[in-house]
Design an enzyme around this catalytic site. Structure first.
Site, short mmCIF file in Angstrom:
data_model
loop_
_atom_site.label_atom_id
_atom_site.label_comp_id
_atom_site.label_asym_id
_atom_site.label_seq_id
_atom_site.Cartn_x
_atom_site.Cartn_y
_atom_site.Cartn_z
N ASP A 128 84.88 -56.35 -7.35
CA ASP A 128 86.01 -55.72 -6.65
C ASP A 128 87.27 -56.54 -6.96
OD1 ASP A 128 86.47 -53.78 -3.98
OD2 ASP A 128 87.87 -55.46 -4.11
N HIS A 150 89.59 -57.44 -5.17
CA HIS A 150 89.94 -58.40 -4.11
C HIS A 150 88.84 -59.45 -3.96
CE1 HIS A 150 91.94 -54.52 -3.09
NE2 HIS A 150 92.97 -55.34 -2.92
N ASP A 179 88.27 -50.90 -7.71
CA ASP A 179 89.73 -50.91 -7.56
C ASP A 179 90.45 -51.77 -8.60
OD1 ASP A 179 88.58 -53.09 -6.33
OD2 ASP A 179 89.49 -52.75 -4.37
N HIS A 223 84.90 -58.07 2.81
CA HIS A 223 85.87 -58.87 3.57
C HIS A 223 85.36 -59.24 4.96
CE1 HIS A 223 88.83 -58.36 0.49
NE2 HIS A 223 88.93 -57.06 0.67
#
Ligand SMILES: [Zn+2]
Length: 234
Positions: A85, A87, A172, A48
Site C-alpha cells: 500500500d 501508505h 493506491d 493503520h
C-alpha cells in the site's frame, strides 16, 4: 468521526468484523487444503489500525489479526507481512515492533500519511531487524518497486524463512490513484505478485493470504486486482 479520515456508521462494527473474519476464513481455507492461496476483497482496510485505536479508514488490523490467528490456531511460528500500500502500515509496524516472529516489510511514499515508517525504523528490542521499510519520495513506478522487492525484500525474506505470507495489498500506488504520487501500473502489481508467489513456493508451500487495503480509483483497482489474482492463480 473517529478521526479526520475515519467515519463510522451503526453498521461499521459488524462490517469490520466481517473484514477481519474474511482474512481468517482465508487462512482456514489454505490450512484445510481448500485453496492454495486466497485474495480477500474486504473493506474497511486494516493496516493503520493500532491494537486499541482505529485510524486512517481502518477499524481492525485485518492482516495483524490474521497473523496472530495463523500462529495461535495452526502453531505456525513465522509470518511475513508484505505491505505495498502506498501508505506506511503504522498499525502493523507498531503491533509487531518488538516481535521477531512477524517480519514486516513496507514500501511506501514518504513523507506522506501517516508520516511514519522511515528507513531507519527497523523494530525495537527482540524485534530489532524484523521490520524493513523502503521509502519513495514520489514518481517511482514498476522498475523501482521491482528492484526494491528483488534487492531488499527477497534477501531478508529468504533469511527469515516464513511459514506463511500475508500481503497487505493496497493498490493506491497506481499511477491513476489520486491518493498518491506513485506511478505503478496494473501490470506492475502483477509482477510484484509473481515475485511473492515464487518466494512463497520456495519458503512456505505457497501459502499466501492477500488482504485488500487501499485503492481509490475504481478502474485502476479493478485492473490491478485482476492481474494480482491471475498471478496468484498461476
Ligand atoms: Zn493506502
Amino acid at each position: 468521526m473517529l478521526d479526520a479520515d475515519t467515519q463510522i456508521s451503526a453498521a461499521s462494527y459488524e462490517i469490520a468484523r466481517l473484514a477481519a473474519g474474511g482474512a481468517l476464513a482465508g487462512v482456514d481455507a489454505i490450512m484445510n487444503d481448500k485453496a492454495d492461496n486466497v485474495f480477500c476483497a474486504v473493506r474497511p482496510p486494516g493496516h493503520h489500525a493500532l491494537a486499541e485505536k482505529a485510524m486512517g479508514f481502518c477499524l481492525f488490523n485485518n492482516a495483524a489479526v490474521a497473523a496472530r490467528y495463523i500462529q495461535q490456531k495452526y502453531s505456525l511460528n513465522k509470518v511475513l507481512i508484505i505491505d505495498w500500500d502506498v501508505h506506511h502500515g503504522n498499525g502493523t509496524y507498531e503491533i509487531f515492533i518488538d516481535d521477531p516472529s512477524v517480519f514486516y516489510f513496507s514500501v511506501h511514499q514518504f513523507p506522506h500519511y501517516p508520516n511514519s515508517g522511515t528507513e531507519d525504523e527497523t523494530g525495537i528490542g527482540e524485534g530489532l531487524g524484523y521490520s524493513l521499510h523502503v521509502t519513495f519520495s514520489g514518481g517511482q513506478g514498476d522498475r523501482e518497486y521491482i528492484a526494491a522487492f528483488k534487492e531488499k525484500l527477497l534477501p531478508k525474506a529468504r533469511e527469515f524463512a516464513p511459514d506463511f505470507i500475508i500481503i497487505s495489498a493496497g493498490f493506491d500506488a497506481h499511477k491513476d490513484d489520486s491518493l498518491s504520487g506513485m506511478q505503478l501500473s496494473a501490470e506492475g502489481f502483477g509482477e510484484l505478485t509473481h515475485i511473492i508467489s515464487q518466494l512463497a513456493d520456495e519458503t512456505c508451500n505457497g501459502r499466501i493470504v492477500s488482504v485488500l487495503e487501499g485503492g481509490y480509483n475504481l478502474t485502476a483497482l479493478a485492473e490491478s486486482v485482476f492481474l494480482h489474482i491471475q498471478e496468484l492463480k498461476s
